[in-house]
Write a protein that holds these residues in place. Structure first.
Motif, PDB file in Angstrom:
ATOM      1  N   LEU A 180     -28.717 -59.214  34.811  1.00  0.00           N
ATOM      2  CA  LEU A 180     -30.118 -59.610  34.656  1.00  0.00           C
ATOM      3  C   LEU A 180     -30.986 -58.520  34.025  1.00  0.00           C
ATOM      4  N   PRO A 181     -30.935 -57.256  34.491  1.00  0.00           N
ATOM      5  CA  PRO A 181     -31.793 -56.242  33.854  1.00  0.00           C
ATOM      6  C   PRO A 181     -31.531 -56.090  32.362  1.00  0.00           C
ATOM      7  N   ALA A 182     -30.261 -56.125  31.967  1.00  0.00           N
ATOM      8  CA  ALA A 182     -29.935 -55.977  30.547  1.00  0.00           C
ATOM      9  C   ALA A 182     -30.420 -57.175  29.742  1.00  0.00           C
ATOM     10  N   LEU A 183     -30.311 -58.376  30.310  1.00  0.00           N
ATOM     11  CA  LEU A 183     -30.761 -59.573  29.600  1.00  0.00           C
ATOM     12  C   LEU A 183     -32.283 -59.623  29.500  1.00  0.00           C
ATOM     13  N   ASP A 186     -33.088 -57.065  26.713  1.00  0.00           N
ATOM     14  CA  ASP A 186     -32.703 -57.571  25.391  1.00  0.00           C
ATOM     15  C   ASP A 186     -33.141 -59.034  25.314  1.00  0.00           C
ATOM     16  N   GLN A 187     -34.314 -59.266  24.769  1.00  0.00           N
ATOM     17  CA  GLN A 187     -34.904 -60.600  24.799  1.00  0.00           C
ATOM     18  C   GLN A 187     -34.073 -61.627  24.037  1.00  0.00           C
ATOM     19  N   ALA A 188     -33.463 -61.215  22.935  1.00  0.00           N
ATOM     20  CA  ALA A 188     -32.665 -62.164  22.148  1.00  0.00           C
ATOM     21  C   ALA A 188     -31.479 -62.666  22.963  1.00  0.00           C
ATOM     22  N   ARG A 189     -30.769 -61.735  23.605  1.00  0.00           N
ATOM     23  CA  ARG A 189     -29.632 -62.137  24.439  1.00  0.00           C
ATOM     24  C   ARG A 189     -30.115 -62.954  25.637  1.00  0.00           C
ATOM     25  N   GLY A 190     -31.233 -62.557  26.206  1.00  0.00           N
ATOM     26  CA  GLY A 190     -31.769 -63.289  27.347  1.00  0.00           C
ATOM     27  C   GLY A 190     -32.109 -64.726  26.991  1.00  0.00           C
ATOM     28  N   ARG A 191     -32.751 -64.916  25.834  1.00  0.00           N
ATOM     29  CA  ARG A 191     -33.092 -66.279  25.403  1.00  0.00           C
ATOM     30  C   ARG A 191     -31.837 -67.111  25.154  1.00  0.00           C
ATOM     31  N   GLU A 192     -30.813 -66.464  24.592  1.00  0.00           N
ATOM     32  CA  GLU A 192     -29.570 -67.190  24.331  1.00  0.00           C
ATOM     33  C   GLU A 192     -28.929 -67.647  25.637  1.00  0.00           C
ATOM     34  N   SER A 195     -30.835 -70.526  27.100  1.00  0.00           N
ATOM     35  CA  SER A 195     -30.616 -71.784  26.376  1.00  0.00           C
ATOM     36  C   SER A 195     -29.315 -72.452  26.809  1.00  0.00           C
ATOM     37  N   TYR A 196     -28.270 -71.652  27.047  1.00  0.00           N
ATOM     38  CA  TYR A 196     -27.005 -72.228  27.500  1.00  0.00           C
ATOM     39  C   TYR A 196     -27.138 -72.805  28.908  1.00  0.00           C
ATOM     40  N   LEU A 197     -27.795 -72.058  29.790  1.00  0.00           N
ATOM     41  CA  LEU A 197     -27.936 -72.526  31.171  1.00  0.00           C
ATOM     42  C   LEU A 197     -28.781 -73.792  31.240  1.00  0.00           C
ATOM     43  N   ARG A 198     -29.807 -73.870  30.406  1.00  0.00           N
ATOM     44  CA  ARG A 198     -30.610 -75.090  30.377  1.00  0.00           C
ATOM     45  C   ARG A 198     -29.791 -76.276  29.882  1.00  0.00           C
ATOM     46  N   ALA A 199     -28.997 -76.039  28.849  1.00  0.00           N
ATOM     47  CA  ALA A 199     -28.175 -77.120  28.307  1.00  0.00           C
ATOM     48  C   ALA A 199     -27.167 -77.623  29.331  1.00  0.00           C
ATOM     49  N   LEU A 200     -26.729 -76.716  30.223  1.00  0.00           N
ATOM     50  CA  LEU A 200     -25.681 -77.058  31.190  1.00  0.00           C
ATOM     51  C   LEU A 200     -26.234 -77.320  32.589  1.00  0.00           C
ATOM     52  N   ARG A 201     -27.542 -77.526  32.702  1.00  0.00           N
ATOM     53  CA  ARG A 201     -28.137 -77.640  34.038  1.00  0.00           C
ATOM     54  C   ARG A 201     -27.582 -78.822  34.833  1.00  0.00           C
ATOM     55  N   ALA A 202     -27.143 -79.877  34.152  1.00  0.00           N
ATOM     56  CA  ALA A 202     -26.626 -81.044  34.865  1.00  0.00           C
ATOM     57  C   ALA A 202     -25.114 -80.980  35.085  1.00  0.00           C
TER      58      ALA A 202
END
Length: 439
Positions: A180-183, A186-192, A195-202
């Motif tokens: 978490l601290p590294a993400l 690094d905002q670009a990696r954090g956003r990526e 985006s994956y976790l949101r896509a896989l929320r279900a």
């Protein structure tokens, strides 16, 4: 026989970045890749291409100094700075002044009971089927294993219309929280990642559970759970692709090519860049390609006023990216070569050889032998993959889990399929000096 100043093998992020620097400095460069499009698996995400190159990478390339040979395999490296290539059942020789090995990585072979069943495939293979062929797996898909690569694979399969029923990650949640601290930094990696976790929320998710066995239609986890599956996509991280490096006689230490800070290898005139020097992701691979390209330009006396500054900045960025890669590696700890295997588990899938068979045959070879003897007695490594998928696990099976203790088969050309007719046709060119790989 063709000649070039620089020959780069591998047109992924590292190879393309190296080519951008060498061509920008006016050095004639040949870029070779076995795939029909440049960019490697990273840039295969539906990217627009022009003349086989990812559109977003064209800006840095001087195409006047670049020759791109796609759909081309390298099958030999010889002592007099000559490489043999094959394309469309025709082989040819090309002489180089500098060779850059940027062959990338492959998914880590991790044998477990049932990994040879129909419907079980590498996570990267499933991703490529979607990207390259729009082939969507039918039925319930389970993505399992460990590593950050599972997230984009599951998300891309879901976006393509696959029924992703579950995502199984062996690392526990509390260990993943270290990232978490590294993400956040690094905002670009954090956003990526978001985006994956949101896509896989279900999607149903399991953490802290490893694969115990795959049975037809049932995945058994280490926590006792059983999940139904029609297609099982498995990933346990990546390892450098080293066949070409071993063929060239380079020093390979701890499963990677040994390099200096400017990415020179143990053999003069050969550089290595990207995942072959240690798996660290596309950004690190691209930076290493740039370092290698700038170092080659320096050797050719072509540095410009800004080149020295660019070189120092690239070295600093490489150190930062390597630190992040080490953190990822410690978070997603790789399993031992045989940690998920049982005696009945198939190690060499090409020849159908099990762990028990390798161990039983161990009494027939001399002390100090290992994978070489397994190859002679059991044909391990003599199938289509030529040992690329089973060499480490077979070596570990006879070395008490330590592959490095045991002698391994020597890599010899050809390392890609070539016909007798191709070899005969080469007689009309200049035959390479010697028939053994460069040392």
């Amino acid at each position: 026989m063709d000649r070039t100043d620089v020959l780069i093998v591998g047109a992924g992020p590292a190879g393309l970045s190296a080519a951008a620097e060498t061509t920008r400095h006016g050095i004639d460069t040949v870029l070779v890749d076995s795939r029909p499009l440049a960019g490697g698996q990273f840039y295969a995400r539906g990217a627009a291409t022009i003349d086989g190159l990812p559109e977003q990478l064209l800006e840095g390339l001087d195409q006047g100094h670049l020759e791109l040979r796609l759909g081309t395999d390298v099958w030999g490296v010889f002592p007099d700075e000559v490489v043999s290539l094959t394309r469309e059942e025709r082989s040819e020789l090309i002489a180089y002044r500098v060779l850059v090995i940027a062959t990338g990585a492959m998914e880590r072979p991790q044998p477990f009971p049932g990994w040879e069943l129909p419907g079980v495939m590498a996570a990267g293979a499933a991703q490529l089927l979607v990207k390259d062929s729009a082939a969507i797996p039918r039925g319930r898909v389970v993505v399992a294993g460990t590593g950050p690569f599972l997230l984009p694979v599951a998300a891309e399969l879901l976006a393509a219309g696959a029924d992703v029923g579950a995502l199984v990650e062996a690392a526990p949640r509390r260990r993943l929280a270290r990232l978490l601290p590294a993400l956040i930094a690094d905002q670009a990696r954090g956003r990526e990642a978001i985006s994956y976790l949101r896509a896989l929320r279900a999607v149903d998710k399991r953490f802290g559970a490893r694969i115990q066995a795959a049975k037809p239609g049932v995945l058994v986890l280490s926590n006792g759970e059983e999940l139904g599956w029609d297609v099982l996509c498995v990933g346990h991280g990546f390892v450098p692709r080293l066949q070409l490096a071993r063929l060239a006689g380079l020093d390979v230490d701890e499963g990677r090519i040994g390099v200096a800070s400017d990415l020179r290898t143990s053999r003069a005139g050969i550089y290595a860049a990207g995942e072959v020097t240690g798996v660290g992701g596309a950004s690190l691979a691209a930076v290493e390609g740039r370092i290698a390209g700038l170092a080659i330009a320096r050797d050719f006396g072509g540095w410009r006023r800004s080149s020295s500054t660019q070189f120092r900045r690239a070295l600093a960025r490489r150190r930062r990216l390597q630190a992040f890669a080490r953190m990822l590696s410690s978070t997603y700890s790789a399993f031992g070569a045989l940690e998920l295997a049982t005696p009945e588990t198939v190690l060499c899938r090409c020849e159908g050889v099990t762990l028990a068979q390798v161990q039983a045959a161990a009494g027939f070879w001399m002390p100090g032998e290992g994978a070489r003897a397994a190859k002679a007695l059991l044909r391990c490594g003599m199938g289509p993959c030529q040992g690329e998928l089973c060499l480490e696990t077979v070596s570990a099976a006879v070395g008490g889990g330590h592959a490095a203790r045991w002698s391994q088969p020597r890599v010899r050309p050809p390392i890609a399929p070539v016909s007798v007719a191709e070899l005969a046709a080469l007689a009309h060119e200049r035959a390479p000096a010697g028939t053994e790989p460069a040392q």
